[in-house]
Write a protein that holds these residues in place. Structure first.
Motif, PDB file in Angstrom:
ATOM      1  N   PRO A 166      -0.299  84.351 -40.817  1.00 39.29           N
ATOM      2  CA  PRO A 166       0.607  83.323 -40.312  1.00 39.29           C
ATOM      3  C   PRO A 166       1.169  82.411 -41.409  1.00 39.29           C
ATOM      4  N   ALA A 167       0.510  82.352 -42.563  1.00 38.51           N
ATOM      5  CA  ALA A 167       0.986  81.477 -43.641  1.00 38.51           C
ATOM      6  C   ALA A 167       2.380  81.866 -44.118  1.00 38.51           C
ATOM      7  N   VAL A 168       2.739  83.156 -43.993  1.00 35.46           N
ATOM      8  CA  VAL A 168       4.068  83.579 -44.462  1.00 35.46           C
ATOM      9  C   VAL A 168       5.173  82.972 -43.605  1.00 35.46           C
ATOM     10  N   LEU A 169       4.828  82.485 -42.416  1.00 30.86           N
ATOM     11  CA  LEU A 169       5.845  81.916 -41.532  1.00 30.86           C
ATOM     12  C   LEU A 169       6.330  80.558 -42.025  1.00 30.86           C
ATOM     13  N   LYS A 175      15.431  79.545 -37.152  1.00 30.51           N
ATOM     14  CA  LYS A 175      16.176  80.445 -36.272  1.00 30.51           C
ATOM     15  C   LYS A 175      15.447  81.783 -36.132  1.00 30.51           C
ATOM     16  N   GLU A 176      14.898  82.286 -37.237  1.00 26.43           N
ATOM     17  CA  GLU A 176      14.141  83.541 -37.215  1.00 26.43           C
ATOM     18  C   GLU A 176      12.827  83.354 -36.450  1.00 26.43           C
ATOM     19  N   PHE A 177      12.208  82.190 -36.617  1.00 25.48           N
ATOM     20  CA  PHE A 177      10.959  81.920 -35.893  1.00 25.48           C
ATOM     21  C   PHE A 177      11.220  81.930 -34.387  1.00 25.48           C
ATOM     22  N   ALA A 178      12.298  81.262 -33.977  1.00 26.21           N
ATOM     23  CA  ALA A 178      12.643  81.226 -32.554  1.00 26.21           C
ATOM     24  C   ALA A 178      12.896  82.634 -32.023  1.00 26.21           C
ATOM     25  N   ALA A 179      13.555  83.465 -32.826  1.00 27.62           N
ATOM     26  CA  ALA A 179      13.828  84.841 -32.406  1.00 27.62           C
ATOM     27  C   ALA A 179      12.528  85.601 -32.175  1.00 27.62           C
ATOM     28  N   ASP A 192       1.447  88.573 -18.139  1.00 30.19           N
ATOM     29  CA  ASP A 192       0.390  87.568 -17.962  1.00 30.19           C
ATOM     30  C   ASP A 192       1.003  86.193 -17.699  1.00 30.19           C
ATOM     31  N   GLU A 193       1.059  85.801 -16.417  1.00 28.17           N
ATOM     32  CA  GLU A 193       1.664  84.515 -16.059  1.00 28.17           C
ATOM     33  C   GLU A 193       0.871  83.346 -16.641  1.00 28.17           C
ATOM     34  N   LYS A 194      -0.454  83.495 -16.758  1.00 28.92           N
ATOM     35  CA  LYS A 194      -1.268  82.423 -17.355  1.00 28.92           C
ATOM     36  C   LYS A 194      -0.882  82.216 -18.823  1.00 28.92           C
ATOM     37  N   TYR A 195      -0.588  83.294 -19.505  1.00 27.24           N
ATOM     38  CA  TYR A 195      -0.134  83.204 -20.902  1.00 27.24           C
ATOM     39  C   TYR A 195       1.213  82.488 -20.962  1.00 27.24           C
ATOM     40  N   LEU A 196       2.073  82.765 -19.983  1.00 27.04           N
ATOM     41  CA  LEU A 196       3.358  82.073 -19.919  1.00 27.04           C
ATOM     42  C   LEU A 196       3.136  80.570 -19.762  1.00 27.04           C
ATOM     43  N   SER A 197       2.181  80.197 -18.922  1.00 24.63           N
ATOM     44  CA  SER A 197       1.853  78.778 -18.745  1.00 24.63           C
ATOM     45  C   SER A 197       1.316  78.177 -20.045  1.00 24.63           C
ATOM     46  N   TYR A 198       0.494  78.948 -20.760  1.00 26.63           N
ATOM     47  CA  TYR A 198      -0.031  78.496 -22.056  1.00 26.63           C
ATOM     48  C   TYR A 198       1.121  78.220 -23.030  1.00 26.63           C
ATOM     49  N   LEU A 199       2.106  79.095 -23.041  1.00 21.54           N
ATOM     50  CA  LEU A 199       3.249  78.918 -23.939  1.00 21.54           C
ATOM     51  C   LEU A 199       4.051  77.675 -23.563  1.00 21.54           C
ATOM     52  N   GLU A 200       4.214  77.443 -22.266  1.00 27.21           N
ATOM     53  CA  GLU A 200       4.933  76.247 -21.810  1.00 27.21           C
ATOM     54  C   GLU A 200       4.214  74.982 -22.283  1.00 27.21           C
ATOM     55  N   ASP A 204       5.421  73.256 -28.428  1.00 30.89           N
ATOM     56  CA  ASP A 204       5.664  72.314 -29.531  1.00 30.89           C
ATOM     57  C   ASP A 204       4.677  72.543 -30.669  1.00 30.89           C
ATOM     58  N   ALA A 205       3.402  72.773 -30.341  1.00 31.07           N
ATOM     59  CA  ALA A 205       2.393  73.026 -31.372  1.00 31.07           C
ATOM     60  C   ALA A 205       2.669  74.328 -32.103  1.00 31.07           C
ATOM     61  N   ILE A 206       3.107  75.347 -31.365  1.00 39.73           N
ATOM     62  CA  ILE A 206       3.414  76.639 -31.990  1.00 39.73           C
ATOM     63  C   ILE A 206       4.587  76.499 -32.949  1.00 39.73           C
ATOM     64  N   PHE A 207       5.632  75.782 -32.531  1.00 45.81           N
ATOM     65  CA  PHE A 207       6.800  75.614 -33.406  1.00 45.81           C
ATOM     66  C   PHE A 207       6.502  74.693 -34.582  1.00 45.81           C
ATOM     67  N   ALA A 208       5.475  73.863 -34.456  1.00 41.62           N
ATOM     68  CA  ALA A 208       5.046  73.026 -35.579  1.00 41.62           C
ATOM     69  C   ALA A 208       4.110  73.794 -36.517  1.00 41.62           C
ATOM     70  N   LEU A 209       3.885  75.064 -36.218  1.00 41.01           N
ATOM     71  CA  LEU A 209       3.028  75.957 -37.022  1.00 41.01           C
ATOM     72  C   LEU A 209       1.585  75.459 -37.092  1.00 41.01           C
ATOM     73  N   GLU A 210       1.142  74.817 -35.998  1.00 41.40           N
ATOM     74  CA  GLU A 210      -0.261  74.415 -35.950  1.00 41.40           C
ATOM     75  C   GLU A 210      -1.118  75.676 -35.872  1.00 41.40           C
ATOM     76  N   SER A 211      -2.061  75.782 -36.789  1.00 45.32           N
ATOM     77  CA  SER A 211      -2.766  77.038 -37.039  1.00 45.32           C
ATOM     78  C   SER A 211      -3.401  77.639 -35.789  1.00 45.32           C
ATOM     79  N   ASN A 212      -4.184  76.851 -35.064  1.00 48.16           N
ATOM     80  CA  ASN A 212      -4.911  77.401 -33.919  1.00 48.16           C
ATOM     81  C   ASN A 212      -3.971  77.914 -32.834  1.00 48.16           C
ATOM     82  N   ALA A 213      -2.959  77.112 -32.513  1.00 46.15           N
ATOM     83  CA  ALA A 213      -2.012  77.508 -31.464  1.00 46.15           C
ATOM     84  C   ALA A 213      -1.236  78.746 -31.883  1.00 46.15           C
ATOM     85  N   LEU A 214      -0.842  78.795 -33.148  1.00 44.80           N
ATOM     86  CA  LEU A 214      -0.054  79.926 -33.642  1.00 44.80           C
ATOM     87  C   LEU A 214      -0.877  81.210 -33.654  1.00 44.80           C
ATOM     88  N   ILE A 215      -2.102  81.132 -34.173  1.00 44.32           N
ATOM     89  CA  ILE A 215      -2.964  82.316 -34.219  1.00 44.32           C
ATOM     90  C   ILE A 215      -3.302  82.789 -32.810  1.00 44.32           C
TER      91      ILE A 215
END
Length: 360
Positions: A166-169, A175-179, A192-200, A204-215
C-alpha cells in the motif's frame, strides 16, 4: 503482512498485502529462476525499478528491464511486441521469470507475454495502482485491447505470486486512486452488502491512506475476488459477475477512445447504469440504486454518461462484448445490494430505456 491465497490446486499462489517492497526476501523466494525480466512503464520506472532490480541482483539474479509507454492507449499488440523483442534479443529461454511492475495495463500485458513467450513462462505481479491491487493483478486474466473491443485478445495465465504494498499508493494521483476505489465498491455491490456498508463508513479514512482502513479494504477485495476465481477460474459461470458495470463501462472506453476515461471511471458509470436497469426491472429498489450511486459520487467518480455519447453507440459497442453469446447480450445486474447475477432476460427495449435515461 496479510496473506490471501488463490486456491487453484498445484497453481495456487499467495497474495501478500503489506510492507512487501521493504522485505525482498518474500520476492526472492517467489522467483526460483536466475534470469528475470522486469516489465514496467515510464511513470513507474523512476519510482521503483532500481529498488526491485537491486534486490534481485543482490541475490545473484541476472536482471533486465523493458520500459513501456504509459497509458491504456498503449495496451496493444504493437506494444507487447516490445516485450517479445527484449526477450528474444537476449535471448531468454523458458527458464526466465517476468515481473510486472506497474498498474493494470502492465500486469495484463506482462501476463499475456508470459503466457505466449515460448508457449509459457512464469511471472509475478507487483501492482502499483489501487485498481491493479484489488482487481487486475488477481485471477490470471491477461491481454490487450483492439480498436473494436477492450481485452478481446488475451489468455488466462496465473502468476506465481502477487505483492501488494500500500505504500506505493502515496505516489498515485488522487484521480487514479478514485478509479481503483471503483473496483472496491464493485466487490461490495456484487458480493457483500456489509462490506459496502464498511466502505460507506470508512471512505474518508481510505482516501486519507490510513493504513489499517486501506489494508482492510484491499484485503477484503482480494478475498472476494480470490473466492470467486477459485470457484470459476476461466469465467464459465460465477466469475462473470465480477464484470458488474463493465459491459456498459467498456462501451464508454471503446467509444470515447482508450485513455479518455480511466478504466475505473468507466466502470463507475457502468455500475450506475447497471444498478438503474436492475431497479427498472424490479430487482432492487430505486433507493438501493441511489445508495450505490451516492457512494460512487462520494469517491469523486463520474455517475453520468459522457456528453454526446448516444444509446446507439452503447448498443453497438455492447454487442461486440465478450459476454455476447450467439447474438445474445448478457448483463450483470443486481438481485439485491450484495448479490449480482448474469442474465439475458431482458428486451432490447429494456436496455434502451436505461441508455436513453443517461444519454442526453
Amino acid at each position: 503482512m496479510k496473506t490471501v491465497t488463490v486456491a487453484l490446486g498445484d497453481r495456487s499462489y499467495p497474495i501478500y498485502i503489506g510492507d512487501c517492497l521493504s522485505t525482498p526476501e518474500l520476492l526472492l523466494k517467489a522467483i526460483p529462476h536466475l534470469e528475470v525480466m522486469i516489465v514496467t512503464n515510464t511513470t513507474v520506472a523512476p519510482l521503483y525499478l532500481n529498488k526491485i532490480k537491486q534486490a534481485l541482483e543482490g541475490a545473484n539474479k541476472s536482471v533486465e528491464a523493458v520500459v513501456l509507454p504509459d497509458g491504456e492507449q498503449h495496451k496493444t499488440l504493437d506494444t507487447i511486441n516490445l516485450i517479445f523483442d527484449a526477450l528474444l534479443e537476449k535471448p531468454y529461454s523458458r527458464k526466465v521469470a517476468l515481473v510486472a511492475l506497474g498498474g493494470g495495463v502492465i500486469g495484463d500485458m506482462t501476463g499475456f507475454a508470459a503466457a505466449s513467450y515460448q508457449r509459457g513462462v512464469d511471472f509475478i505481479q507487483i501492482p502499483t495502482t489501487l485498481l491493479s491491487q484489488v482487481d487486475s493483478s488477481v485471477g490470471g486474466k491477461t491481454g490487450v485491447n483492439h480498436r473494436l473491443g477492450k481485452n478481446m485478445i488475451g489468455a488466462f495465465k496465473q502468476p506465481l505470486a502477487v505483492f501488494i504494498d500500500p505504500a506505493v499508493l502515496n505516489t498515485l494521483p488522487k484521480k487514479e486512486f478514485a478509479a481503483g476505489f471503483a473496483e472496491i465498491i464493485k466487490h461490495g455491490a456484487l458480493h457483500d452488502e456489509k462490506y459496502l456498508s464498511y466502505l460507506e463508513a470508512n471512505i474518508d479514512a481510505i482516501f486519507a491512506l490510513e493504513s489499517n482502513a486501506l489494508i482492510d479494504a484491499i484485503s477484503k477485495s482480494c478475498e472476494i475476488k480470490a473466492s470467486v476465481v477459485t470457484q470459476d477460474e476461466t469465467e464459465q459461470g460465477i466469475r462473470a459477475t465480477l464484470n458488474f458495470g463493465h459491459t456498459f463501462g467498456h462501451a464508454v472506453e471503446t467509444t470515447m477512445g482508450y485513455g479518455t476515461y480511466l478504466h475505473g471511471e468507466a466502470v463507475a458509470i457502468g455500475m450506475v447504469m447497471a444498478a438503474h436497469m436492475s431497479a427498472q426491472l424490479g430487482y432492487i429498489t430505486a433507493e438501493d440504486a441511489q445508495r450505490l450511486s451516492q457512494l460512487i459520487k462520494r469517491a469523486s467518480l463520474p455517475v453520468e454518461s459522457p456528453k454526446g455519447m448516444t444509446a446507439v453507440q452503447y448498443v453497438d459497442a455492447m454487442y461486440r462484448d465478450k459476454k455476447v453469446d450467439s447474438g445474445t447480450l448478457k448483463l450483470i445486474l443486481l438481485k439485491r445490494l450484495g448479490e449480482a447475477f448474469v442474465t439475458s432476460d431482458f428486451s432490447k427495449e429494456d436496455l434502451l430505456r436505461t441508455l436513453n435515461h443517461f444519454c442526453h
